[in-house]
Design an enzyme around this catalytic site. Sequence first.
Site, PDB file in Angstrom:
ATOM      1  N   LEU A 166      12.179  40.780  37.814  1.00 42.31           N
ATOM      2  CA  LEU A 166      11.824  39.517  38.454  1.00 42.31           C
ATOM      3  C   LEU A 166      11.786  39.707  39.970  1.00 42.31           C
ATOM      4  O   LEU A 166      12.585  40.460  40.531  1.00 42.31           O
ATOM      5  CB  LEU A 166      12.855  38.435  38.105  1.00 42.31           C
ATOM      6  CG  LEU A 166      12.963  38.022  36.633  1.00 42.31           C
ATOM      7  CD1 LEU A 166      14.081  37.004  36.461  1.00 42.31           C
ATOM      8  CD2 LEU A 166      11.650  37.447  36.127  1.00 42.31           C
ATOM      9  N   ASP A 167      10.858  39.016  40.636  1.00 45.44           N
ATOM     10  CA  ASP A 167      10.781  39.088  42.090  1.00 45.44           C
ATOM     11  C   ASP A 167      12.049  38.526  42.728  1.00 45.44           C
ATOM     12  O   ASP A 167      12.775  37.735  42.121  1.00 45.44           O
ATOM     13  CB  ASP A 167       9.569  38.298  42.599  1.00 45.44           C
ATOM     14  CG  ASP A 167       8.248  38.996  42.280  1.00 45.44           C
ATOM     15  OD1 ASP A 167       8.285  40.201  41.988  1.00 45.44           O
ATOM     16  OD2 ASP A 167       7.206  38.318  42.324  1.00 45.44           O
ATOM     17  N   LYS A 168      12.273  38.906  43.964  1.00 47.79           N
ATOM     18  CA  LYS A 168      13.474  38.478  44.706  1.00 47.79           C
ATOM     19  C   LYS A 168      13.626  36.957  44.722  1.00 47.79           C
ATOM     20  O   LYS A 168      14.724  36.431  44.519  1.00 47.79           O
ATOM     21  CB  LYS A 168      13.394  39.013  46.141  1.00 47.79           C
ATOM     22  CG  LYS A 168      14.524  38.539  47.051  1.00 47.79           C
ATOM     23  CD  LYS A 168      14.348  39.080  48.462  1.00 47.79           C
ATOM     24  CE  LYS A 168      15.438  38.544  49.395  1.00 47.79           C
ATOM     25  NZ  LYS A 168      15.278  39.083  50.775  1.00 47.79           N
TER      26      LYS A 168
END
Length: 294
Positions: A166-168
Site C-alpha cells: 500500500l502507498d504511504k
Amino acid sequence: GNTKTENENKDYVHVNGLCYIVPYENVIKQFIKDKFIGQPLDYTVAQMFVLNRHDPDVEKGRKIWRKEIEEGRVKILKSKQNKQDIVDWEIPSPDRVVLKGDQLSILRHVHEHIVPAVEPKICFEDNSVLVMNKPPGIPIHDGKRSLNSIVHSIRPNQKLILCHRLDKLVSGVQIFAKNSTINKNIVSQIRERTVQKWYLARVDGLFPGDGEPIKCSLLIKWVPEERRSIANEEKGKAAQTVFRFLYFDKETNTSIVLCSPKTGRIHQIRAHLAAIGHPISNDSHYGGTIFLFI
C-alpha cells in the site's frame, strides 16, 4: 554519534502525535557494478546514490559526494588481482578510477523521515500470514535503509515478506507472508486477479454515475522525475479501475467513492481519479483540494 547497524535498536521519540528517530550513523556496503568501471569515484557514487530523488542532477550530487570522499566517509575494498595480494579498505581520492570488483563502504549520517505515531493493528495472524490494518502516513518501506516504516517497526526480529504494498498515504489491509511458499501463493492469486481489492476514497466534487459502475481504462505512465503517474489515451501501460459513487457531502463538496483496481499500476487510482476530474481530496500531488478533516 556511534556507528550503528540496521539490526540495532534505534531511539524512537514520540512528540505531539509524531514519531521521530534520533539521527544515527550507518555503514552501507555495496559492490560497484561493472558498468561504472573506468569512471571517477565521485561520479560513480553520485549515480549510484541519488541524494535528492526529486532533483536527480548527477553533477550537483557529485560535488556533495566529492566532499564526503575527501572527509574519509567513503572507503573502497579492492578485489584481489593475485592470490598473494593483501586486501584492505582504502580511503581513496574522489578521482580514483573504479576497478572491476571494487566494493564500497559508506558511512552515512541518517535523518529518518517523520511519521504519525500510530501503532498498526493486527487483524489476523496464524503460522502462515500476518494481516494488519496499515495506518495512513506511514510507508510500508522506503528503500532498504529506512527504519521509520512498517516493515522495520512492526516485527523487527521476524521475517515478514510483503505480498503487496500500500502507498504511504493509504490506509487499509496489508498482508505479510511468513515464508516464501505462502508469499508466492498469495502473489500468484493477486497477479491472476482471483483476489479483489476495494478502496474507499474521498474525492473532490460530485462524482458521477449515481451509484452505477464507471470504468476508467486510461493508460498509466509513470514519470520518475515527477514521482507521479500520468493517465492518458496515448502512452503508458494498460490499466483499468472501476468506480462507484456512494455519498456526497455538500459542506465540503466531496464524494465518497468505492474504487476497485483491476490492474496494479503505480498510483493507478490516484492518477485515474485525477484524470477524470475528481482527484482525491488532500492529495495535492494529483491536484486534490487540501482539507483538514476532523
